[in-house]
Design an enzyme around this catalytic site. Structure first.
Site, short mmCIF file in Angstrom:
data_model
loop_
_atom_site.label_atom_id
_atom_site.label_comp_id
_atom_site.label_asym_id
_atom_site.label_seq_id
_atom_site.Cartn_x
_atom_site.Cartn_y
_atom_site.Cartn_z
N LYS A 27 26.25 32.51 43.52
CA LYS A 27 27.01 33.30 43.45
C LYS A 27 26.32 33.36 42.35
O LYS A 27 26.49 35.23 42.21
CB LYS A 27 28.09 32.01 42.16
CG LYS A 27 28.68 33.28 41.34
CD LYS A 27 29.97 32.56 40.91
CE LYS A 27 30.63 33.01 40.00
NZ LYS A 27 31.05 32.51 38.80
N HIS A 29 29.26 39.84 40.39
CA HIS A 29 29.54 40.48 39.77
C HIS A 29 28.75 40.79 38.06
O HIS A 29 28.04 41.74 37.39
CB HIS A 29 31.32 41.43 38.38
CG HIS A 29 31.61 40.02 39.04
ND1 HIS A 29 31.58 39.36 39.71
CD2 HIS A 29 32.07 39.61 37.73
CE1 HIS A 29 32.30 38.03 38.79
NE2 HIS A 29 32.28 38.13 37.93
N ASP A 82 32.98 42.27 29.62
CA ASP A 82 34.21 41.32 29.61
C ASP A 82 34.35 41.58 30.93
O ASP A 82 33.36 42.81 31.87
CB ASP A 82 34.92 42.92 28.88
CG ASP A 82 36.57 41.95 28.45
OD1 ASP A 82 36.96 40.81 28.47
OD2 ASP A 82 37.56 42.68 28.74
#
Length: 191
Positions: free
Chosen positions: A171, A176, A68
């Site tokens: 990227k 993250h 998530d």
């Protein structure tokens, strides 16, 4: 080793496969004929990741992981956070979410934000979590056509381009999701 990735998001699936670089065989929900609407009813990113991975593990009894991710904007008290995917409503598009953020940020000087991903791995019945964060800022208008979600309005620290202006290789070295996935990969390699 086969691992089920509990997501219906083709962008995330592609990104994870690229980051793991075939070190682990990733099966999608389609690969296992799972077309369930997996619940995401928790109030934290960690809770949602756990809920999704446990759902698949309990149903299929196979090692799996779920993630998530949330965009946390300082000036919006951490919003959209856990609600990032549905910030503009349950049936909203990425574009709707970006518009809402830009509208709420209109005239705001503090543009600092971070992307946070939590991966919940269920391996032989035990849960392990891996977190990745990248700090940056929200710009005033969309730039770039790569990536997805909030990528066109997020510029990572020490960069002058949005995630959507970076190549997927660029990227995937700093994001993250890449940071959390690298921790997952290190864990799996050391099993």
């Amino acid at each position: 080793m086969n691992l089920i990735f509990a997501t219906n998001n083709s962008h995330k699936l592609k990104e994870i496969k690229e980051i793991l670089n075939n070190r682990v065989q990733i099966l999608s929900l389609q690969d296992i004929n799972c077309f369930d609407e997996i619940p995401e009813t928790q109030t934290t990113i960690e809770g949602n990741a756990r809920q999704k991975s446990m759902y698949i593990y309990k149903k299929y009894k196979q090692n799996c992981f779920a993630d998530d991710t949330g965009l946390e904007i300082d000036a919006l008290n951490g919003e959209p956070g856990v609600y990032s995917a549905r910030y503009a409503g349950n049936e909203c598009s990425f574009e709707d979410n970006v518009r809402k953020v830009l509208s709420k940020m209109n005239g705001t000087e503090n543009r600092t934000a971070q992307f946070k991903t939590v991966i919940s791995l269920i391996f032989n019945g035990n849960e392990f979590q891996f977190e990745g964060k990248i700090k940056g800022r929200i710009i005033n208008e969309k730039k770039g056509t790569n990536g997805f979600g909030y990528d066109p309005i997020f510029v990572p620290d020490d960069y002058d381009k949005t995630f959507a202006e970076l190549s997927s290789d660029e990227k995937n070295k700093i994001s993250h999701r890449a940071l959390a996935t690298k921790k997952l990969a290190e864990f799996l390699i050391n099993l």
